[in-house]
Scaffold this motif. Structure first.
Motif, PDB file in Angstrom:
ATOM      1  N   LEU A   1      39.597  44.695  27.116  1.00  0.00           N
ATOM      2  CA  LEU A   1      40.423  45.832  27.550  1.00  0.00           C
ATOM      3  C   LEU A   1      41.831  45.590  27.032  1.00  0.00           C
ATOM      4  O   LEU A   1      42.316  44.463  27.048  1.00  0.00           O
TER       5      LEU A   1
ATOM      6  N   SER B   1      39.454  36.847  32.168  1.00  0.00           N
ATOM      7  CA  SER B   1      40.800  36.378  31.817  1.00  0.00           C
ATOM      8  C   SER B   1      41.425  35.527  32.910  1.00  0.00           C
ATOM      9  O   SER B   1      42.334  34.744  32.646  1.00  0.00           O
ATOM     10  N   VAL B   2      40.937  35.672  34.131  1.00  0.00           N
ATOM     11  CA  VAL B   2      41.430  34.818  35.219  1.00  0.00           C
ATOM     12  C   VAL B   2      41.170  33.348  34.844  1.00  0.00           C
ATOM     13  O   VAL B   2      41.992  32.475  35.105  1.00  0.00           O
TER      14      VAL B   2
ATOM     15  N   VAL C   1      44.882  35.472  28.906  1.00  0.00           N
ATOM     16  CA  VAL C   1      44.970  36.897  28.547  1.00  0.00           C
ATOM     17  C   VAL C   1      45.175  37.118  27.046  1.00  0.00           C
ATOM     18  O   VAL C   1      45.632  38.161  26.620  1.00  0.00           O
TER      19      VAL C   1
ATOM     20  N   PRO D   1      48.430  42.897  30.408  1.00  0.00           N
ATOM     21  CA  PRO D   1      48.009  42.127  29.234  1.00  0.00           C
ATOM     22  C   PRO D   1      46.621  42.569  28.780  1.00  0.00           C
ATOM     23  O   PRO D   1      46.054  43.509  29.337  1.00  0.00           O
TER      24      PRO D   1
ATOM     25  N   SER E   1      42.559  41.900  28.646  1.00  0.00           N
ATOM     26  CA  SER E   1      41.609  41.247  29.550  1.00  0.00           C
ATOM     27  C   SER E   1      40.251  41.172  28.883  1.00  0.00           C
ATOM     28  O   SER E   1      39.877  42.071  28.127  1.00  0.00           O
TER      29      SER E   1
ATOM     30  N   MET F   1      36.347  41.145  29.831  1.00  0.00           N
ATOM     31  CA  MET F   1      35.568  41.590  30.983  1.00  0.00           C
ATOM     32  C   MET F   1      34.074  41.330  30.769  1.00  0.00           C
ATOM     33  O   MET F   1      33.593  41.339  29.632  1.00  0.00           O
TER      34      MET F   1
ATOM     35  N   ASN G   1      36.496  39.969  35.667  1.00  0.00           N
ATOM     36  CA  ASN G   1      37.627  39.706  34.764  1.00  0.00           C
ATOM     37  C   ASN G   1      37.647  38.225  34.358  1.00  0.00           C
ATOM     38  O   ASN G   1      38.126  37.382  35.107  1.00  0.00           O
TER      39      ASN G   1
END
Ligand SMILES: *[C@@H]1O[C@H](CO)[C@@H](O)[C@H](O)[C@H]1NC(C)=O
Ligand SMILES: *[C@@H]1O[C@H](CO)[C@@H](O)[C@H](O)[C@H]1NC(C)=O
Length: 390
Positions: free
Chosen positions: A135, A166-167, A171, A144, A146, A148, A164
């Motif tokens: 995304l 990216s956690v 990012v 930023p 991400s 997914m 998500n």
């Protein structure tokens, strides 16, 4: 083979017996590969019907239960990369003969810098199918980026809410694939899930992510960075871009890569990971001059010790979608390539079913962008018999 089929027709039962014997040879690898397009059908047609203008970026996967899932970006208002999209899905439970109607499994609303596909990964132990997409890749009126993930545990019928990644991963702009990620079947790191993708125009390169717990948590792995990194590129810079990883029977991951700025050749970059996707060392990077390429995302697949490759085989234009195969893990390619479509053709991806059923050893499935004037007119599915139809 033609002579043999004719003979079979006139010898009745004996012919059938002989046929059975030959069929056994076929599946014990010794039979000659002679790909034949058995059936081809258009899965998606653009042109503005309904809420979709253009379908692009086709992906295809097997499922642990023996179905085929086809995905594509459904671009809402035009053919350009950056715009609002759905992820479209069709499903076949009869080896590609018939397909479910399209369902839209993700909708990014009206985001201009919305979703981008993507890698599909099957975890055969957990019987799950995962799809990873990005995304806000371009940071256009958003920040930023991400990464997914959605997952299906019921053969593609229903999908989880997006998770998500990216956690855990950070990012960085990252578009997986496009194509499939792999689950390692051999050591090192048997069972590991690995997906590779690319970065932004300046921070470009091939980056792999992996999971050692069936997709629960993910880590950043290999990075094959562009040169100069994080700086604007010019013609003939080293800029590895969209990629397709495949695992060889010795456990090596071979990554077949788009050569964005035509560094060294108008052909594919090949990188190898000897540690299950944690690194792509420079000493293992080569250029495959047989795989002439117009700068595009291509398909690769390893099946029964044979490596297959699809791309529009032309050094300048996206035309001439061609299937090649290698009996030497990609060190050389058989001379007799098969042309799937002479006209405009773009991105492609391949899969095959993995059951013990002998029939599943005979087919590979190709999905690709196909057109008459322009390669992004339709998404086509081709079922290919590897042994000339026998
Ligand atoms: C994903 O997680 C990152 C890092 O926590 C965050 O910055 C980003 O906004 C999240 N993206 C979405 C779509 O929730
Ligand atoms: C199509 O691909 C084949 C196999 O690589 C090649 O011999 C032929 O020249 C190509 N044709 C065009 C028009 O690119």
């Amino acid at each position: 083979m033609v002579a043999f089929v004719a003979a079979m027709g006139t010898t009745g039962r004996c012919g059938i017996l002989l046929f059975t014997l030959l069929a056994q040879f076929c599946c014990a690898h010794s039979w000659k590969i002679d790909p034949l397009i058995l059936n081809e059908q258009l899965l998606w047609i653009g042109g503005g019907a309904g809420e979709v203008h253009t379908y692009r970026i086709p992906l295809i996967t097997f499922t642990p239960r023996g179905s085929l899932l086809a995905f594509a970006e459904a671009r809402k208002s035009s053919s350009v990369d950056m715009q609002a999209k759905f992820i479209a899905l069709r499903r076949s439970t009869d080896r590609g003969l018939t397909w479910s109607p399209t369902s839209f499994i993700v909708d990014d609303g009206s985001l201009v810098d919305g979703l981008n596909l993507g890698s599909v990964i099957v975890d055969e132990e957990r019987k799950s199918v995962m799809l990873i997409y990005s995304l806000c890749f371009y940071h256009y009126h958003c920040s930023p980026s991400s990464t997914m993930l959605i997952e299906s545990l019921d053969d593609g019928l229903s999908w989880s809410a997006p998770r998500n990644l990216s956690v855990q991963l950070g990012v960085k702009s990252f578009i997986p694939g496009p194509g499939f990620g792999i689950q390692k079947r051999y050591n090192p790191a048997k069972g590991r899930l690995v997906a590779c993708g690319h970065g932004t125009i300046s921070g470009d390169g091939v980056f792999c992510i992996f999971s050692d717990n069936h997709g629960r948590t993910w880590k950043n792995g290999a990075a094959l960075k562009s040169i100069p990194y994080n700086q604007p590129k010019q013609s003939q810079d080293f800029n590895p871009d969209e990629s397709q990883p495949v695992e060889m029977e010795d456990g090596t991951i071979v990554v077949n890569i788009r050569n964005q700025m035509k560094y060294h050749c108008n052909c594919r970059i090949i990188a190898r990971s000897l540690d299950g996707g944690e690194s792509l060392p420079m000493e293992e990077v080569t250029f495959d001059k047989t795989l002439v390429d117009p700068v595009v995302a291509a398909g690769a697949l390893q099946k029964e010790g044979v490596l297959y490759f699809t791309n529009p085989a032309n050094s300048e234009h996206r035309v001439n979608l061609t299937l090649r195969w290698s009996l030497t893990n990609g060190k050389s390619w058989q001379e007799e390539a098969v042309q799937i479509w002479a006209g405009p053709s773009g991105y492609s991806s391949m899969t095959s079913l993995k059951s013990d059923y002998p029939e599943d050893k005979k087919y590979i499935y190709v999905i690709y962008e196909k057109g008459h004037k322009d390669y992004c007119e339709t998404i086509s599915f081709a079922k290919i018999h590897l042994y000339g139809g026998l």
